[in-house]
Structures are given as structure tokens and as C-alpha cells.
Design a protein around this motif. Structure first.
Motif, PDB file in Angstrom:
ATOM      1  N   ILE A  37      13.937   2.224   5.308  1.00  0.00           N
ATOM      2  CA  ILE A  37      14.009   3.689   5.254  1.00  0.00           C
ATOM      3  C   ILE A  37      12.628   4.285   5.012  1.00  0.00           C
ATOM      4  O   ILE A  37      12.292   5.358   5.521  1.00  0.00           O
ATOM      5  CB  ILE A  37      15.008   4.150   4.165  1.00  0.00           C
ATOM      6  CG1 ILE A  37      15.360   5.627   4.366  1.00  0.00           C
ATOM      7  CG2 ILE A  37      14.439   3.936   2.775  1.00  0.00           C
ATOM      8  CD1 ILE A  37      16.087   5.904   5.652  1.00  0.00           C
ATOM      9  N   LEU A  38      11.782   3.570   4.265  1.00  0.00           N
ATOM     10  CA  LEU A  38      10.410   4.037   4.070  1.00  0.00           C
ATOM     11  C   LEU A  38       9.638   3.990   5.386  1.00  0.00           C
ATOM     12  O   LEU A  38       8.865   4.902   5.696  1.00  0.00           O
ATOM     13  CB  LEU A  38       9.718   3.181   3.009  1.00  0.00           C
ATOM     14  CG  LEU A  38      10.399   3.121   1.632  1.00  0.00           C
ATOM     15  CD1 LEU A  38       9.602   2.235   0.690  1.00  0.00           C
ATOM     16  CD2 LEU A  38      10.550   4.515   1.047  1.00  0.00           C
ATOM     17  N   SER A  39       9.861   2.931   6.149  1.00  0.00           N
ATOM     18  CA  SER A  39       9.212   2.833   7.462  1.00  0.00           C
ATOM     19  C   SER A  39       9.682   3.946   8.385  1.00  0.00           C
ATOM     20  O   SER A  39       8.885   4.526   9.137  1.00  0.00           O
ATOM     21  CB  SER A  39       9.508   1.466   8.089  1.00  0.00           C
ATOM     22  OG  SER A  39       9.058   0.414   7.261  1.00  0.00           O
ATOM     23  N   ALA A  40      10.970   4.254   8.331  1.00  0.00           N
ATOM     24  CA  ALA A  40      11.511   5.307   9.194  1.00  0.00           C
ATOM     25  C   ALA A  40      10.909   6.666   8.847  1.00  0.00           C
ATOM     26  O   ALA A  40      10.614   7.475   9.742  1.00  0.00           O
ATOM     27  CB  ALA A  40      13.031   5.353   9.064  1.00  0.00           C
ATOM     28  N   ILE A  41      10.708   6.925   7.563  1.00  0.00           N
ATOM     29  CA  ILE A  41      10.115   8.199   7.145  1.00  0.00           C
ATOM     30  C   ILE A  41       8.690   8.321   7.667  1.00  0.00           C
ATOM     31  O   ILE A  41       8.281   9.368   8.190  1.00  0.00           O
ATOM     32  CB  ILE A  41      10.149   8.316   5.609  1.00  0.00           C
ATOM     33  CG1 ILE A  41      11.592   8.438   5.119  1.00  0.00           C
ATOM     34  CG2 ILE A  41       9.329   9.515   5.140  1.00  0.00           C
ATOM     35  CD1 ILE A  41      11.731   8.390   3.611  1.00  0.00           C
ATOM     36  N   ILE A  42       7.936   7.241   7.547  1.00  0.00           N
ATOM     37  CA  ILE A  42       6.544   7.270   8.014  1.00  0.00           C
ATOM     38  C   ILE A  42       6.481   7.429   9.524  1.00  0.00           C
ATOM     39  O   ILE A  42       5.703   8.233  10.057  1.00  0.00           O
ATOM     40  CB  ILE A  42       5.812   5.991   7.563  1.00  0.00           C
ATOM     41  CG1 ILE A  42       5.705   5.957   6.038  1.00  0.00           C
ATOM     42  CG2 ILE A  42       4.429   5.912   8.197  1.00  0.00           C
ATOM     43  CD1 ILE A  42       5.122   4.679   5.498  1.00  0.00           C
ATOM     44  N   ILE A  43       7.309   6.671  10.241  1.00  0.00           N
ATOM     45  CA  ILE A  43       7.286   6.735  11.708  1.00  0.00           C
ATOM     46  C   ILE A  43       7.687   8.121  12.197  1.00  0.00           C
ATOM     47  O   ILE A  43       7.065   8.687  13.105  1.00  0.00           O
ATOM     48  CB  ILE A  43       8.212   5.655  12.298  1.00  0.00           C
ATOM     49  CG1 ILE A  43       7.635   4.264  12.019  1.00  0.00           C
ATOM     50  CG2 ILE A  43       8.393   5.853  13.800  1.00  0.00           C
ATOM     51  CD1 ILE A  43       8.555   3.131  12.422  1.00  0.00           C
ATOM     52  N   SER A  44       8.729   8.696  11.605  1.00  0.00           N
ATOM     53  CA  SER A  44       9.179  10.022  12.034  1.00  0.00           C
ATOM     54  C   SER A  44       8.132  11.094  11.763  1.00  0.00           C
ATOM     55  O   SER A  44       8.055  12.090  12.485  1.00  0.00           O
ATOM     56  CB  SER A  44      10.485  10.383  11.322  1.00  0.00           C
ATOM     57  OG  SER A  44      10.280  10.479   9.921  1.00  0.00           O
ATOM     58  N   ALA A  45       7.318  10.886  10.729  1.00  0.00           N
ATOM     59  CA  ALA A  45       6.274  11.863  10.419  1.00  0.00           C
ATOM     60  C   ALA A  45       5.062  11.704  11.320  1.00  0.00           C
ATOM     61  O   ALA A  45       4.444  12.692  11.737  1.00  0.00           O
ATOM     62  CB  ALA A  45       5.862  11.733   8.953  1.00  0.00           C
TER      63      ALA A  45
END
Length: 314
Positions: free
Chosen positions: A167-175
């Protein structure tokens, strides 16, 4: 995030999305025990802040030279990354940043951080992107963010034990994915192929390896480009713009006309020992080509050669 950009009143949607995602994913991970099923989680994190390490600072010793070299390289990379990140967001919001102030800020933060055993401080691209997408516009957001981080480190660290890393990776990628400027890359390809290569090298280096490696590759290519232009400067035949005293590149200004019996060459770079031989060969080649053109077109013979070294003829 797209909804909040279309409707400014809903800015809180993008601002609350990362935190909401972390909370929901942590609860689901805790209930379903996903860490026992092979899904990676953050795991145990100690509470509190690092104790003072001022007494551990040593400026003499067997490893001082290695520490000095490593510190210089690391500091240069950190400063380069901070300025690169700052200019990226500055170009998106049309404001200017001062490289000197960035250097002072990064240096002061790292000097203070070294007293409590902190990692090297720099302008994190992913964190800046998340901050940007959350709608933050002033430095007050950094104060609030630092306060929340400090509060979390002191009291809330155990709550992140079951937070999935995905979920941390998803937040970074989406940003970060919204910062990719495809149109800018296409325009760069049309304007300057060398700059496009540097751009793609930085992009792929950061994407596939790491931010420092990507920056090193792009900076290296940029330095090679500078050396290439210095050693092999551009030379163009110049002509007069009718009705003016201006002389411009004949290849770029179709209305420019040649001066009879004159060959005017514009040189984009000053003459150095590194490019003197190249310039001599290129100028002699231009003279031969001009004489052949004059002979074929039966114009007045070449009498004078003028070299424009101003470099403002483009």
C-alpha cells in the motif's frame, strides 16, 4: 485525485486518500493475518527518536578519509536531487527557487541530523509528490508534516506493524505517475535529441535502479553534451535580413540573403585549444564549398571572410 483537481472544493479527497488507504489496509491486514500468508508488512518499529550522537562524532581516525570522500559524494547527490525535485515542482507552479538557499538548507539539515544519527537529508521526490498531490502549497505543510511524524514516532509506531508494504508503494506510484510529462519528452525529442537522451537516461535510471544512479547518469550525459558543444561548436552561414542591419542563420531564416563576395560564418562557441583544429577544418571546408557554389552560379568571386563570434545569431 482527478476529482479534486476538477472540483477544488473536494481537495480533501486527494489529501485524505493516502492516510485512509493506510488505515483501511492495516485493519484488513490485521484481521486477515496477511503477514502469515506471505504478504510483506512493515513489521516491528521501535518507538521514540534517536538519542544524541554528538559524543560519537570523530574528525580523526583510520576511516576519516573514507568518510570524507563518501560524505562529499553523498552530499553532492543529495543537493542535486533536492534542486532537481524543487525545480520540477517549481516549473509546474511557475515559481522560482534559489539554488544557494537550497544548498544552505540541505547543509543545515544534514549538520543537525548528524547529531542524532539521521540519514542523509535531501528533497525526496516521492514524498514531495505526495505532498504536492495532497494540495499543499506553503512551507506550513512541512511544519505540520514534521509534527505529525514526530507524534507518530513517539506514540503511534506499533500501529503500523501490520501495514502492508504494497500500500505504501501504491501511494508513491499514484503520486509520482502524474508527474510524467509525455508531451514534454516528445517536444524535447523534436528540439534536441541529446537532451532527450539525458532525459530518458535519468527517467530509466531512477525507475530501474535508484534516484542517485539516475541523476549520475543524466548529469554525466549533460556534461558530455557540454564538452561536445565546446569541442565541436556549431557553425552556420549567415545572411542579411533585408531592410535591417541584422545577420541571421541562412538555414533558419529563409528571408536572409547572402552578401556578394562575402562569406559570413557564425561560430556558436569561443575558440579554445580544444576546438581550434576542428574550427580550422570546418572553416576551410565552408570556404571550399562557397567557392564551388560561386563558380557554379557564376557570381562575383569571394573576397572576404567574416567570423561572427558573438554567438547570438540563432
Amino acid at each position: 485525485m482527478a476529482q479534486s483537481s476538477i472540483r477544488p472544493k473536494l481537495f480533501w479527497v486527494s489529501a485524505a486518500a493516502p492516510l485512509t488507504s493506510v488505515i483501511i489496509s492495516t485493519i484488513i491486514s490485521f484481521i486477515s493475518r496477511t503477514h502469515e500468508k506471505g504478504i510483506s508488512t512493515i513489521g516491528f518499529l521501535p518507538e521514540g527518536v534517536n538519542p544524541s550522537s554528538v559524543s560519537m562524532l570523530h574528525f580523526k581516525g583510520p576511516h576519516s578519509n573514507l568518510a570524507l570522500k563518501t560524505g562529499m559524494v553523498t552530499g553532492l547527490l543529495a543537493l542535486t536531487e533536492a534542486i532537481a525535485v524543487g525545480r520540477t515542482f517549481a516549473s509546474m507552479k511557475n515559481y522560482q527557487i534559489d539554488g544557494n538557499k537550497e544548498m544552505v538548507a540541505v547543509g543545515a539539515m544534514n549538520m543537525a541530523g548528524s547529531c542524532v544519527s539521521c540519514y542523509v537529508t535531501s528533497g525526496g521526490f516521492a514524498r514531495s509528490a505526495i505532498n504536492f498531490n495532497a494540495g499543499c502549497k506553503t512551507a506550513a505543510s512541512n511544519i505540520i508534516m514534521a509534527s505529525v511524524v514526530l507524534f507518530t514516532m513517539l506514540l503511534l509506531m506499533p500501529l503500523f506493524h501490520y501495514t502492508p508494504n504494497v500500500i505504501l508503494s501504491a501511494i508513491i506510484i499514484s503520486a509520482v505517475i502524474g508527474l510524467i510529462d509525455v508531451r514534454g519528452a516528445i517536444l524535447l525529442w523534436k528540439v534536441d535529441k541529446f537532451d532527450f537522451v539525458a532525459c530518458m537516461s535519468a527517467f530509466l535510471g531512477v525507475l530501474l535502479i535508484s534516484v542517485p544512479i539516475g541523476l549520475i547518469i543524466s548529469v554525466g550525459i549533460s556534461v558530455l553534451k557540454i564538452l561536445f558543444h565546446v569541442t565541436r561548436p556549431n557553425i552556420a552561414v549567415m545572411g542579411n535580413i533585408p531592410g535591417t542591419n541584422s545577420y541571421r542563420n541562412l538555414a533558419q531564416y529563409k528571408e536572409a540573403t547572402r552578401m556578394p563576395s562575402f562569406l559570413i560564418l557564425g561560430i556558436e562557441s569561443p575558440v579554445y585549444f580544444t576546438n581550434s583544429v576542428y574550427l580550422q577544418e570546418r572553416i576551410l571546408r565552408w570556404i571550399r564549398e562557397e567557392e564551388e557554389r560561386i563558380t557554379n552560379s557564376k557570381e562575383s568571386p569571394l573576397k572576404c571572410i567574416i567570423l561572427d563570434m558573438a554567438g547570438k545569431w540563432c
